[in-house]
Design a protein around this motif. Structure first.
Motif, short mmCIF file in Angstrom:
data_model
loop_
_atom_site.label_atom_id
_atom_site.label_comp_id
_atom_site.label_asym_id
_atom_site.label_seq_id
_atom_site.Cartn_x
_atom_site.Cartn_y
_atom_site.Cartn_z
N SER A 25 64.91 76.72 35.40
CA SER A 25 65.35 77.92 35.86
C SER A 25 67.30 77.11 35.21
O SER A 25 67.75 76.26 35.78
N GLN A 48 75.25 86.64 45.24
CA GLN A 48 73.84 86.19 44.33
C GLN A 48 73.33 87.28 43.66
O GLN A 48 73.17 87.12 42.27
N ASP A 105 73.17 87.05 39.34
CA ASP A 105 71.76 86.99 38.84
C ASP A 105 72.08 87.83 37.12
O ASP A 105 71.57 87.49 36.16
N PRO A 106 72.91 88.33 36.99
CA PRO A 106 72.88 89.75 35.74
C PRO A 106 73.06 87.75 34.05
O PRO A 106 72.54 87.77 32.90
N LEU A 149 72.05 84.81 35.38
CA LEU A 149 71.15 83.62 35.11
C LEU A 149 69.37 84.22 34.19
O LEU A 149 69.14 83.95 34.01
N ASP A 150 69.88 85.61 34.35
CA ASP A 150 68.98 86.61 33.34
C ASP A 150 69.20 86.06 32.11
O ASP A 150 68.51 87.47 31.57
N GLY A 151 70.28 86.23 31.52
CA GLY A 151 70.39 86.39 30.37
C GLY A 151 71.37 87.61 29.59
O GLY A 151 71.30 87.66 29.08
N SER A 152 71.59 88.43 30.70
CA SER A 152 71.42 90.09 30.44
C SER A 152 72.93 90.08 30.68
O SER A 152 73.91 90.86 29.28
N SER A 194 79.78 88.02 34.24
CA SER A 194 79.85 88.86 35.30
C SER A 194 80.27 88.59 36.56
O SER A 194 81.14 87.79 37.49
N ASP A 219 78.18 82.23 31.90
CA ASP A 219 77.86 81.17 31.02
C ASP A 219 78.12 79.88 30.45
O ASP A 219 79.25 80.08 30.12
#
Length: 255
Positions: A2, A97, A101-102, A104-107, A111, A160
């Protein structure tokens, strides 16, 4: 494996009890690799009162400004995702959180938390004057920048590490205008920007003057638009920049 997450909490003379609760909640909910409290001009004894938190406290005896403090914190982090949250805890950790998340999931590369999104939940509103000025600024920023959002200034964002590496040298605003500059530069560099509706509660005791800050934000918005146009190779804005003295990016200033 992760991605690792680091969180920066910029704090200028904070409510210590409130800050302690918020940092502990961030640690409990997000379980980040690192939490950094970037503390500006603290009163005597405050760093010691924060020493037992699950966070590293970096303290300077003067006021750098929110943007300079976050930049300094991001430069210290060695994680895959860089997050900041305002010290007053206006953004609950569950919403923080959701902002992470966006990325974290690479989208998304960047954010942005949003208080003004139609799906946001606002538990306690700002004064009418502050809402009017904030709404007006958000509308104007949407007209002038390539990234159109409901809310540019919310104190919860995640980026990122690779995107930060690209954008960091193009940030100059040490204060509250840093948020809109970050969004503008990310857009100019073709980063994927997403807006996340959050729960939000206005906190009393803000150190921001609505009118004075609005004037400063307007000037900073024009500067951010100009620099974004430069990054997009605008002939006009490149020519304008050539006639001006080059400012010093935050990452090159003494912190």
């Amino acid at each position: 494996m992760s991605p690792t997450v680091g969180v920066v909490v910029p704090a200028y003379r904070p409510d210590v009890a409130q800050l302690r609760r918020y940092v502990q909640a961030i640690d409990d909910t997000l379980s980040p690799t690192t939490i950094l409290v970037e503390l500006d001009a603290p009163k005597r004894g405050v760093p010691e009162r924060l020493a037992d938190l699950p966070a590293r406290v970096e303290s300077v005896p003067y006021r750098r400004g929110k943007g300079a403090a976050i930049t300094a914190g991001f430069e210290r982090l060695e994680t895959d995702i860089l997050v900041f949250a305002d010290a007053d805890g206006s953004t609950p950790v569950e919403s923080l959180q959701a902002v992470v998340d966006p990325v974290l999931d690479g989208s998304a590369d960047l954010s942005v938390g949003s208080r003004r999104h139609p799906d946001a939940t606002v538990a306690s509103h700002q004064t009418r004057a502050r809402r009017f000025l904030g709404d007006g600024f958000a509308w104007l920023a949407g007209q002038l920048l390539s990234v159109r959002l409901y809310d540019y200034q919310c104190g919860a964002k995640a980026i990122d590490a690779d995107a930060w590496e690209r954008v960091r040298a193009h940030l100059y605003e040490p204060g509250f205008a840093w948020d809109v500059e970050l969004v503008a530069m990310a857009g100019a560099l073709d980063q994927r920007v997403t807006e996340v509706p959050i729960e939000w509660e206005d906190k009393p005791g803000s150190t921001v003057s609505p009118v004075r800050t609005s004037v400063a934000l307007f000037r900073a918005l024009l500067a951010a638009r100009h620099r974004a146009k430069q990054l997009r190779d605008s002939t006009l804005h490149t020519a304008i920049a050539a006639r001006r003295e080059e400012p010093t990016a935050l990452v090159k200033r003494d912190r």
